[in-house]
Design an enzyme around this catalytic site. Sequence first.
Site, PDB file in Angstrom:
ATOM      1  N   ARG A  10       0.861  -1.182   0.000  1.00  0.00           N
ATOM      2  CA  ARG A  10       0.000   0.000   0.000  1.00  0.00           C
ATOM      3  C   ARG A  10       0.901   1.236   0.000  1.00  0.00           C
ATOM      4  NH1 ARG A  10      -4.046   2.115   4.829  1.00  0.00           N
ATOM      5  NH2 ARG A  10      -4.836   3.943   3.691  1.00  0.00           N
ATOM      6  N   HIS A  11       0.515   2.227  -0.790  1.00  0.00           N
ATOM      7  CA  HIS A  11       1.303   3.462  -0.885  1.00  0.00           C
ATOM      8  C   HIS A  11       1.578   4.061   0.495  1.00  0.00           C
ATOM      9  CE1 HIS A  11      -2.140   6.015   0.156  1.00  0.00           C
ATOM     10  NE2 HIS A  11      -2.861   5.200  -0.612  1.00  0.00           N
ATOM     11  N   SER A  14      -0.580   9.517   2.491  1.00  0.00           N
ATOM     12  CA  SER A  14      -0.862  10.664   1.626  1.00  0.00           C
ATOM     13  C   SER A  14      -1.261  11.867   2.471  1.00  0.00           C
ATOM     14  CB  SER A  14      -1.990  10.342   0.637  1.00  0.00           C
ATOM     15  OG  SER A  14      -3.244  10.339   1.297  1.00  0.00           O
ATOM     16  N   ASN A  17      -4.618  11.250   3.870  1.00  0.00           N
ATOM     17  CA  ASN A  17      -4.595  10.296   4.989  1.00  0.00           C
ATOM     18  C   ASN A  17      -4.311  11.053   6.281  1.00  0.00           C
ATOM     19  OD1 ASN A  17      -2.777   7.773   3.104  1.00  0.00           O
ATOM     20  ND2 ASN A  17      -4.982   7.929   3.411  1.00  0.00           N
ATOM     21  N   THR A  23     -10.316   9.892   0.426  1.00  0.00           N
ATOM     22  CA  THR A  23      -9.507  10.235  -0.743  1.00  0.00           C
ATOM     23  C   THR A  23     -10.043   9.612  -2.024  1.00  0.00           C
ATOM     24  OG1 THR A  23      -7.598  10.283   0.750  1.00  0.00           O
ATOM     25  CG2 THR A  23      -7.150  10.383  -1.608  1.00  0.00           C
ATOM     26  N   ARG A  62      -0.083   8.912  -5.798  1.00  0.00           N
ATOM     27  CA  ARG A  62       0.467   8.454  -4.519  1.00  0.00           C
ATOM     28  C   ARG A  62       1.004   7.024  -4.607  1.00  0.00           C
ATOM     29  NH1 ARG A  62      -5.089   8.928  -4.158  1.00  0.00           N
ATOM     30  NH2 ARG A  62      -6.330   7.268  -3.187  1.00  0.00           N
ATOM     31  N   GLU A  89      -7.735   3.126  -5.917  1.00  0.00           N
ATOM     32  CA  GLU A  89      -8.473   3.007  -4.660  1.00  0.00           C
ATOM     33  C   GLU A  89      -9.974   2.956  -4.928  1.00  0.00           C
ATOM     34  OE1 GLU A  89      -9.176   2.015  -1.888  1.00  0.00           O
ATOM     35  OE2 GLU A  89      -8.083   3.273  -0.455  1.00  0.00           O
ATOM     36  N   HIS A 159      -3.477   0.443  -3.331  1.00  0.00           N
ATOM     37  CA  HIS A 159      -4.238   1.150  -2.296  1.00  0.00           C
ATOM     38  C   HIS A 159      -4.896   0.169  -1.338  1.00  0.00           C
ATOM     39  CE1 HIS A 159      -3.905   4.810  -4.826  1.00  0.00           C
ATOM     40  NE2 HIS A 159      -3.910   3.900  -5.792  1.00  0.00           N
TER      41      HIS A 159
END
Length: 207
Positions: A10-11, A14, A17, A23, A62, A89, A159
């Site tokens: 998972r990125h 952000s 976040n 998002t 992201r 996502e 995501h």
Amino acid sequence: MSDRLLVLVRHGQSDWNLKNLFTGWRDIGLTEKGIDEARAAGKKLKAQGLHFDVAFTSALVRAQRSLDLMLEEMGQTDITVFKDQALNERDYGDLSGLNKDDARKKWGEEQVHIWRRSYDVAPPGGESLKDTAARVLPYYIQDIMPRVLRGDNVLVSAHGNSLRALIMVLEHLSPKEIVEREIATGVPLIHRLNADSTVAEMKDLAA
């Protein structure tokens, strides 16, 4: 040990976040912490001695930036990268851009919890996890899984919910189990697959 390697990440954190905002498909960049998380993921993968043949990521910056940072840390920036919105996502629709606390005030704690943590109930104008899986899984089956099964080492930067859709299938989780599964930012999840695409071994590099 199987050579059919699939690593899911998972990125990193952000900006939204950090601000506790929904998002979804909004294209939001990484925080400094998110950059550090992505670099740390790359260092962990390098420490495992892993080399990748190909990588997949979403159409959102992201996830792409997180992938770039991981590959930089591993010294593997020359591999082929595929970008596709199938790995985006979950689309939060009318919730996108809203603070989660403000959404609870507007629609109620219970309703927002249902939208966030049910498998098949979508927020207004958005996607449920079931909807997300309906686009993620065909892409996995057609584009990602064949490469893993033929022996390519594959890295996926995506995501929380697109990865949940994959993990649900890989780990044979029920809808109830998968919505309760937390996927931390920047933590590599290493899967080695059997020839029939089932998971032979899984390792979480959270530590």
